[in-house]
Structure formats: C-alpha cells, structure tokens
Design an enzyme around this catalytic site. Structure first.
Site, PDB file in Angstrom:
ATOM      1  N   ARG A 107       0.881  -1.182   0.000  1.00  0.00           N
ATOM      2  CA  ARG A 107       0.000   0.000   0.000  1.00  0.00           C
ATOM      3  C   ARG A 107       0.908   1.218   0.000  1.00  0.00           C
ATOM      4  O   ARG A 107       1.725   1.389   0.921  1.00  0.00           O
ATOM      5  CB  ARG A 107      -0.920  -0.001   1.224  1.00  0.00           C
ATOM      6  CG  ARG A 107      -1.600   1.342   1.444  1.00  0.00           C
ATOM      7  CD  ARG A 107      -2.692   1.299   2.457  1.00  0.00           C
ATOM      8  NE  ARG A 107      -3.862   0.599   1.947  1.00  0.00           N
ATOM      9  CZ  ARG A 107      -5.085   0.679   2.471  1.00  0.00           C
ATOM     10  NH1 ARG A 107      -5.304   1.443   3.521  1.00  0.00           N
ATOM     11  NH2 ARG A 107      -6.092   0.016   1.954  1.00  0.00           N
ATOM     12  N   HIS A 134      -7.466   0.694  -6.321  1.00  0.00           N
ATOM     13  CA  HIS A 134      -7.646  -0.137  -5.125  1.00  0.00           C
ATOM     14  C   HIS A 134      -8.348  -1.434  -5.559  1.00  0.00           C
ATOM     15  O   HIS A 134      -9.511  -1.676  -5.201  1.00  0.00           O
ATOM     16  CB  HIS A 134      -8.475   0.628  -4.091  1.00  0.00           C
ATOM     17  CG  HIS A 134      -8.447   0.041  -2.715  1.00  0.00           C
ATOM     18  ND1 HIS A 134      -7.631  -1.030  -2.364  1.00  0.00           N
ATOM     19  CD2 HIS A 134      -9.152   0.360  -1.578  1.00  0.00           C
ATOM     20  CE1 HIS A 134      -7.833  -1.330  -1.091  1.00  0.00           C
ATOM     21  NE2 HIS A 134      -8.745  -0.508  -0.598  1.00  0.00           N
ATOM     22  N   GLN A 137     -10.246  -4.013  -3.093  1.00  0.00           N
ATOM     23  CA  GLN A 137     -11.560  -3.610  -2.612  1.00  0.00           C
ATOM     24  C   GLN A 137     -12.646  -4.008  -3.609  1.00  0.00           C
ATOM     25  O   GLN A 137     -13.743  -4.423  -3.225  1.00  0.00           O
ATOM     26  CB  GLN A 137     -11.588  -2.097  -2.373  1.00  0.00           C
ATOM     27  CG  GLN A 137     -12.906  -1.596  -1.815  1.00  0.00           C
ATOM     28  CD  GLN A 137     -13.178  -2.090  -0.404  1.00  0.00           C
ATOM     29  OE1 GLN A 137     -12.324  -1.993   0.450  1.00  0.00           O
ATOM     30  NE2 GLN A 137     -14.381  -2.622  -0.164  1.00  0.00           N
ATOM     31  N   ASP A 222     -17.252   7.151  -1.497  1.00  0.00           N
ATOM     32  CA  ASP A 222     -15.999   7.019  -0.747  1.00  0.00           C
ATOM     33  C   ASP A 222     -15.719   8.386  -0.147  1.00  0.00           C
ATOM     34  O   ASP A 222     -16.342   9.388  -0.504  1.00  0.00           O
ATOM     35  CB  ASP A 222     -14.879   6.586  -1.715  1.00  0.00           C
ATOM     36  CG  ASP A 222     -13.539   6.307  -1.028  1.00  0.00           C
ATOM     37  OD1 ASP A 222     -13.509   6.167   0.203  1.00  0.00           O
ATOM     38  OD2 ASP A 222     -12.514   6.246  -1.746  1.00  0.00           O
ATOM     39  N   CYS A 262     -16.272   1.629   0.673  1.00  0.00           N
ATOM     40  CA  CYS A 262     -15.120   0.796   1.031  1.00  0.00           C
ATOM     41  C   CYS A 262     -14.719   0.962   2.492  1.00  0.00           C
ATOM     42  O   CYS A 262     -14.052   0.093   3.045  1.00  0.00           O
ATOM     43  CB  CYS A 262     -13.947   1.115   0.101  1.00  0.00           C
ATOM     44  SG  CYS A 262     -13.309   2.794   0.242  1.00  0.00           S
ATOM     45  N   ARG A 290     -13.654  -8.643   2.075  1.00  0.00           N
ATOM     46  CA  ARG A 290     -12.230  -8.423   1.773  1.00  0.00           C
ATOM     47  C   ARG A 290     -11.457  -9.705   2.068  1.00  0.00           C
ATOM     48  O   ARG A 290     -10.591 -10.127   1.314  1.00  0.00           O
ATOM     49  CB  ARG A 290     -11.674  -7.263   2.618  1.00  0.00           C
ATOM     50  CG  ARG A 290     -12.211  -5.883   2.261  1.00  0.00           C
ATOM     51  CD  ARG A 290     -11.719  -5.421   0.898  1.00  0.00           C
ATOM     52  NE  ARG A 290     -10.276  -5.393   0.784  1.00  0.00           N
ATOM     53  CZ  ARG A 290      -9.496  -4.370   1.147  1.00  0.00           C
ATOM     54  NH1 ARG A 290     -10.039  -3.282   1.635  1.00  0.00           N
ATOM     55  NH2 ARG A 290      -8.182  -4.426   0.971  1.00  0.00           N
TER      56      ARG A 290
HETATM   57  N1  NVA Z   1      -9.948   6.639  -1.401  1.00  0.00           N
HETATM   58  C1  NVA Z   1      -9.560   6.237  -0.069  1.00  0.00           C
HETATM   59  C2  NVA Z   1      -9.805   4.783   0.128  1.00  0.00           C
HETATM   60  C3  NVA Z   1      -9.459   4.260   1.499  1.00  0.00           C
HETATM   61  C4  NVA Z   1      -9.646   2.782   1.636  1.00  0.00           C
HETATM   62  C5  NVA Z   1      -8.098   6.587   0.165  1.00  0.00           C
HETATM   63  O1  NVA Z   1      -7.284   6.404  -0.753  1.00  0.00           O
HETATM   64  O2  NVA Z   1      -7.760   7.048   1.248  1.00  0.00           O
HETATM   65  N1   CP Z   2     -11.215  -0.166   2.549  1.00  0.00           N
HETATM   66  C1   CP Z   2      -9.931  -0.229   2.974  1.00  0.00           C
HETATM   67  O1   CP Z   2      -9.015  -0.482   2.195  1.00  0.00           O
HETATM   68  O2   CP Z   2      -9.784  -0.001   4.297  1.00  0.00           O
HETATM   69  P1   CP Z   2      -8.399   0.190   5.086  1.00  0.00           P
HETATM   70  O3   CP Z   2      -7.829   1.517   4.664  1.00  0.00           O
HETATM   71  O4   CP Z   2      -8.808   0.161   6.526  1.00  0.00           O
HETATM   72  O5   CP Z   2      -7.476  -0.937   4.728  1.00  0.00           O
END
Ligand code: NVA
Ligand code: CP
Length: 303
Positions: A107, A134, A137, A222, A262, A290
């Site tokens: 990540r 992502h 997800q 989101d 998500c 997930r």
């Molecule tokens: N769009 C959000 C998703 C978090 C799971 C982010 O990138 O922070």
């Molecule tokens: N939806 C998701 O990826 O959550 P986290 O940021 O908690 O991993």
C-alpha cells in the site's frame, strides 16, 4: 533485471473477465468452508510481506487473517521501522524481500512505485491501494453484489463523489464485468482523463448526482479526502456540497438498490448516517468480503 514471468495483481485488468468470475466463485467456496469450520491450507509455510506506507485497518487485518487461515503467515513492514523509510531504493528492496517471501502486498502513494517493485520482484506483488487504484476492494465489492443480486453484467452502478482510486477501480470493473457505471463528481474532481477514454463504452460522466443515481442497482461512494489529501479537506467539503449520498439520492435509485462504501466512512459528509446505517447498506458484508475475496486471490497467485 526484471522478472516479467511473475504474475502480479496491480490493477483489476491483471485478471481476465473469466479469471475474475472464477476467483469470485472460489471466494464463495472459501467463505462457506470457514462457516463450516473446514480447513483449507494451500499456503502452508508460505509468507506474505505486507508493506504499508499508509494507514490501514481492513487491508491489514484481512490479508494477515487470510494468510493464517490458508496455512501461512504474514510480515508487517512500515517505513517507520524498516529501511524502506530511509531511502533504500525500491529496486533493491524488491530484490531482497522477494528472495525471502512468497508474495508481497504493498500500500503506497504513487502507483508507479508498485509497478517498479513488481518489475524487480521474484514473487507476485499485490496492490493494496495506491493513489490510482484499489483493486482488492473491488474483489470484495463484486463478491458482495454477486451474493446479494447475482450477475452484475447488464446492471447500472452509480459512483457519487471523488474521481479517485476507488472510482478508477470501479471503471475497470465496469469493463471487465460488463455493467454501466454512472459517475457523478463535482467539476475539477473527475477521474483520470485517459482512463475515461479507455472505458467510454461502460462509463457515463456528469456533475449531477441525481442524474447519475436515477434507476440504478447500486450506489457507491468514498471519502471526499483520500489519504494524503488531508490538507484539502476543508476545501473539498465546500466543493462536494450536494454530493452526500442521503435518503433523497437513495430514493431515486431502484427500490431494492444497494449502498456500498469501502470504508472508513465519514457520516454527514459523503454519506448520511441514515443511509450507511440503513437497510439498503451492505457495508459490513462488503468489509468482511475483503477476507474471502483476497484469500481466493492469494490462492491464485501464491500456490
Ligand atoms: N480513497 C480512499 C480509500 C481508502 C480505503 C483513500 O485512498 O484514502
Ligand atoms: N477499505 C480499505 O481499504 O480499508 P483500510 O484503509 O482500513 O485498509
């Protein structure tokens, strides 16, 4: 020296439509096996390295638990307590870590960093979220829709909010699964222009959330300020006025339309409490999925 023969999962497009369908079917089996207390351990003695340059709850817990349930284990690495945060080149980190483990989940911010790591990795690399995509997800989201409504092909989904990493992954899903994605964003927050052109057969774009949700099977949103955009939050709250998925917007969709997010969610901003905590919301099933969907992914890539 790159390892082009190794299979990675950096975006949903790394799977064919048939492979995606097969993976979701396998996730259903793995979920049923857990419910029946049946052990399925194809990853015995295998290790997944999990590199988190950004925070996580769901992704970390689901990958760690998934590896344990499949018979293996995981290692959590953060930039704070590894050499990753002290400037060791990604190419070197990839070559070293991938000589010791069987898979790597990353990540991070820039999608190019995941691509670079994958180029130098001797083992499969999984994108656990970048600024652009992502895909893990989406595996959970598609599994959830399939469980509740069957085949998503031919359905219409509305994306209401930021044209962000999740929106991009929904655009990829629309093409792979054959559904229509109506995207509503404020001006200036549209998704990637090149991806819009590539997905034009499956995607519509508007600045009017009401038009996007009319008669749809599913509404998805989101956060308006993704990780890394914290300093823009106040401005974004102003710019996204009218984009909260509330009861009025839900009422314009099909009567049995689902709501997905998500998570983490911010009640009163991108979604009202009445919607996310209401009967059409499937966010807890979505979050649990997930685990099951990623186990199918881990089995596909690491066995
Ligand atoms: N769009 C959000 C998703 C978090 C799971 C982010 O990138 O922070
Ligand atoms: N939806 C998701 O990826 O959550 P986290 O940021 O908690 O991993």
């Amino acid at each position: 020296m790159s390892n082009s023969q190794v299979r990675h999962f950096l975006t949903l497009m790394d799977l064919s439509s048939a492979e995606l369908a097969q993976l979701l079917a396998r996730a259903v089996e793995l979920k049923a096996a857990i419910a029946a207390a049946e052990k399925i351990t194809p990853l015995t003695r295998k290790t997944l390295a999990m590199i988190f340059n950004k925070s996580s709850t769901r992704t970390r817990v689901s990958f760690d638990t998934g590896m344990r349930q499949l018979g293996g284990g995981s290692i959590f690495l953060s930039p704070n307590d590894s050499q990753l945060g002290r400037g060791e080149p990604i190419q070197d980190s990839a070559r070293v870590i991938s000589r010791m483990v069987d898979g790597v989940m990353i990540r991070t911010d820039e999608h190019q960093q995941v691509e670079l790591f994958a180029e130098y990795s001797a083992v499969p690399v999984i994108n656990g979220l970048t600024d652009d995509f992502h895909p893990c997800q989406l595996l959970a989201d598609l599994l959830t829709f399939a469980e509740l409504r069957g085949d998503i092909a031919g359905a219409t989904v509305a994306w209401v909010g930021d044209g962000n990493n999740m929106c991009h992954s929904w655009m990829n899903a629309a093409q792979l699964c054959g559904f229509t994605l109506n995207i509503a964003t404020p001006d200036g927050y549209q998704p990637n222009a090149r991806l819009l052109v590539e997905r034009t057969a499956n995607v519509t774009l508007t600045t009017d959330p009401k038009a996007a949700v009319a008669g749809v099977d599913l509404i998805v949103t989101d956060t308006w300020a993704s990780m890394g955009q914290e300093s823009e939050k106040t401005q974004r709250v102003t710019d996204f006025a009218g984009f909260c998925v509330d009861g009025t917007l839900m009422a314009l969709a099909k009567p049995d339309a689902l709501f997905m997010h998500c998570l983490p969610a911010y009640r009163g901003l991108e979604v009202s409490a009445s919607v996310i905590d209401g009967e059409q919301s499937v966010v807890w099933q979505e979050a649990e999925n997930r685990l099951h969907a990623q186990k199918a992914l881990l089995e596909l890539l690491l066995v």
